[in-house]
Design an enzyme around this catalytic site. Structure first.
Site, PDB file in Angstrom:
ATOM      1  N   HIS A  21       0.898  -1.302  -0.058  1.00  0.00           N
ATOM      2  CA  HIS A  21       0.091  -0.139   0.131  1.00  0.00           C
ATOM      3  C   HIS A  21       0.832   1.155   0.077  1.00  0.00           C
ATOM      4  O   HIS A  21       1.977   1.197   0.107  1.00  0.00           O
ATOM      5  CB  HIS A  21      -1.086   0.039   1.192  1.00  0.00           C
ATOM      6  CG  HIS A  21      -0.510   0.165   2.476  1.00  0.00           C
ATOM      7  ND1 HIS A  21       0.434  -0.883   3.097  1.00  0.00           N
ATOM      8  CD2 HIS A  21      -0.430   1.187   3.452  1.00  0.00           C
ATOM      9  CE1 HIS A  21       0.877  -0.450   4.476  1.00  0.00           C
ATOM     10  NE2 HIS A  21       0.338   0.556   4.610  1.00  0.00           N
ATOM     11  N   HIS A  70       1.319   3.909   1.859  1.00  0.00           N
ATOM     12  CA  HIS A  70       1.717   4.696   2.970  1.00  0.00           C
ATOM     13  C   HIS A  70       3.365   5.007   2.802  1.00  0.00           C
ATOM     14  O   HIS A  70       4.095   4.166   2.402  1.00  0.00           O
ATOM     15  CB  HIS A  70       1.667   4.205   4.149  1.00  0.00           C
ATOM     16  CG  HIS A  70       0.238   4.358   4.575  1.00  0.00           C
ATOM     17  ND1 HIS A  70      -0.862   3.454   5.391  1.00  0.00           N
ATOM     18  CD2 HIS A  70      -0.863   5.295   4.130  1.00  0.00           C
ATOM     19  CE1 HIS A  70      -2.090   3.974   5.567  1.00  0.00           C
ATOM     20  NE2 HIS A  70      -2.067   5.312   4.442  1.00  0.00           N
ATOM     21  N   ASP A 104       5.675   4.763   4.977  1.00  0.00           N
ATOM     22  CA  ASP A 104       6.771   3.855   5.548  1.00  0.00           C
ATOM     23  C   ASP A 104       6.708   2.623   4.846  1.00  0.00           C
ATOM     24  O   ASP A 104       7.449   1.801   5.114  1.00  0.00           O
ATOM     25  CB  ASP A 104       6.479   3.991   7.127  1.00  0.00           C
ATOM     26  CG  ASP A 104       4.867   3.126   7.233  1.00  0.00           C
ATOM     27  OD1 ASP A 104       3.957   3.692   6.586  1.00  0.00           O
ATOM     28  OD2 ASP A 104       4.837   2.440   8.233  1.00  0.00           O
ATOM     29  N   HIS A 105       6.126   2.496   3.722  1.00  0.00           N
ATOM     30  CA  HIS A 105       6.145   1.442   2.973  1.00  0.00           C
ATOM     31  C   HIS A 105       6.763   1.548   1.691  1.00  0.00           C
ATOM     32  O   HIS A 105       6.988   0.633   0.738  1.00  0.00           O
ATOM     33  CB  HIS A 105       4.977   0.577   2.919  1.00  0.00           C
ATOM     34  CG  HIS A 105       4.344   0.132   4.113  1.00  0.00           C
ATOM     35  ND1 HIS A 105       3.844  -0.898   4.451  1.00  0.00           N
ATOM     36  CD2 HIS A 105       3.871   0.948   5.392  1.00  0.00           C
ATOM     37  CE1 HIS A 105       3.555  -1.056   5.628  1.00  0.00           C
ATOM     38  NE2 HIS A 105       3.455   0.176   6.212  1.00  0.00           N
ATOM     39  N   HIS A 138      -7.585  -1.164   5.747  1.00  0.00           N
ATOM     40  CA  HIS A 138      -6.419  -0.261   6.123  1.00  0.00           C
ATOM     41  C   HIS A 138      -6.112   1.157   5.108  1.00  0.00           C
ATOM     42  O   HIS A 138      -6.200   2.155   5.462  1.00  0.00           O
ATOM     43  CB  HIS A 138      -4.964  -0.699   6.326  1.00  0.00           C
ATOM     44  CG  HIS A 138      -3.856  -0.099   6.690  1.00  0.00           C
ATOM     45  ND1 HIS A 138      -3.967   0.755   7.883  1.00  0.00           N
ATOM     46  CD2 HIS A 138      -2.675   0.380   6.283  1.00  0.00           C
ATOM     47  CE1 HIS A 138      -2.486   1.462   8.234  1.00  0.00           C
ATOM     48  NE2 HIS A 138      -1.950   1.470   6.886  1.00  0.00           N
ATOM     49  N   ASP A 183       0.118  -3.934   6.284  1.00  0.00           N
ATOM     50  CA  ASP A 183      -0.532  -3.356   7.495  1.00  0.00           C
ATOM     51  C   ASP A 183      -2.105  -3.941   7.724  1.00  0.00           C
ATOM     52  O   ASP A 183      -2.850  -3.145   8.389  1.00  0.00           O
ATOM     53  CB  ASP A 183      -0.761  -1.738   7.372  1.00  0.00           C
ATOM     54  CG  ASP A 183       0.771  -1.168   7.783  1.00  0.00           C
ATOM     55  OD1 ASP A 183       1.762  -1.887   8.173  1.00  0.00           O
ATOM     56  OD2 ASP A 183       1.035  -0.025   7.686  1.00  0.00           O
ATOM     57  N   HIS A 227       5.082  -4.604  10.541  1.00  0.00           N
ATOM     58  CA  HIS A 227       5.404  -3.778  12.053  1.00  0.00           C
ATOM     59  C   HIS A 227       5.537  -4.715  13.084  1.00  0.00           C
ATOM     60  O   HIS A 227       4.790  -5.737  13.065  1.00  0.00           O
ATOM     61  CB  HIS A 227       4.381  -2.705  12.422  1.00  0.00           C
ATOM     62  CG  HIS A 227       4.284  -1.682  11.241  1.00  0.00           C
ATOM     63  ND1 HIS A 227       5.136  -0.517  11.442  1.00  0.00           N
ATOM     64  CD2 HIS A 227       3.398  -1.546  10.358  1.00  0.00           C
ATOM     65  CE1 HIS A 227       4.731   0.223  10.555  1.00  0.00           C
ATOM     66  NE2 HIS A 227       3.946  -0.230   9.787  1.00  0.00           N
TER      67      HIS A 227
END
Ligand code: ZN
Ligand code: FE
Length: 257
Positions: A44, A46, A48-49, A100, A124, A162
């Site tokens: 996805h 975001h 942090d990905h 998410h 996530d 995570h």
């Protein structure tokens, strides 16, 4: 990023990385292990990905595969649920798991001669002992997505994005205090973390025993959630909740726990 995992999958020569939120640790690992990065797989959009994608592509010319979204860098091999992707000679099934985010994907590798256990990269959506927050999707979408994942083989190795396991288990114990599997797993994970060892990958069979978000039909959990929900709405009668209502209330409860 202290709690993000980027999964590196390789055959001693070529590699795939899933959700590289940063380039530096990936480049260091490639160099240390003597690997050539061929594919970047994204669950996805975001930051942090996806944060490491542009420099990884620049450094390695790896191909990027993932959901169509303005936040996922181009050029992109655009995927959707039902697609199949081949990386390093292995088939990856693409699963649509909205909740998410609307366009969240998960990737499932059935067992093969090269890896005895099936593997799931779930971003996530599913965490050990928990699930992602509902930033874009509805409780019904997330519940359906989790049920899709729950149907995979029990020996599937679950590669989450995570290290949230200990805080998830604290909540899991709170909502289902009689679950002795959770109690044992929590002690095991506390031991791992005290030694600096990741709690992941988990297995799907284990998650079905301990993860409250996969246990929205477990009697003790349903009773806890109904009591919590009752407390929120002073006027509500003690009517029993549907499964999706249990899921929605559980997710809400976790947000404020
Ligand atoms: Zn995310
Ligand atoms: Fe994340």
């Amino acid at each position: 990023m202290a709690d993000n995992y980027f999964w590196l999958w390789h055959n001693d020569q070529d590699a795939v990385v899933v959700d590289p939120g940063e380039a530096k640790p990936v480049l260091e690992a490639l160099q240390r292990l003597g690997l050539q990065l061929r594919h970047i797989v994204v669950t996805h959009h975001h930051q942090d990905h996806v944060g490491g994608i542009e420099s990884l592509v620049h450094e390695t010319q790896a191909l990027v595969h993932g959901p169509e979204h303005p936040g996922v860098p181009k050029p992109l091999d655009r995927l959707q649920g039902g697609d199949e992707l081949e990386v390093l000679g292995q088939a990856l099934q693409v699963l649509a798991v909205p909740g998410h985010t609307k366009t969240h994907l998960a990737y499932f590798a059935p067992s093969s001669p090269d890896h005895a256990k099936p593997i799931l990269f779930c971003g996530d959506t599913l965490f050990s002992g928990g699930c992602g927050r509902l930033f874009e999707g509805s409780p019904q979408e997330m519940l359906t997505s989790l049920k899709t994942l729950a149907q995979l083989p029990k020996n599937t190795q679950v590669c989450c994005a995570h290290e949230y396991t200990l805080s998830n288990l604290k909540f899991a114990r709170h909502v289902e205090p009689g679950n002795t599997d959770t109690q044992r797993y929590q002690a095991h994970c506390e031991d791992l973390r005290s030694k600096g060892i990741p709690t992941l990958p988990s297995s799907l069979g284990l998650e079905l025993e301990i993860n409250p978000f996969l246990r929205t039909q477990a009697p003790e959990l349903v009773t806890s959630v109904e009591a919590y929900h009752q407390g929120l709405e002073a006027s509500a009668s003690m009517a029993s909740l549907s499964e999706v209502e249990v899921f929605a209330a559980l997710r809400e409860w976790k947000n404020t726990f």
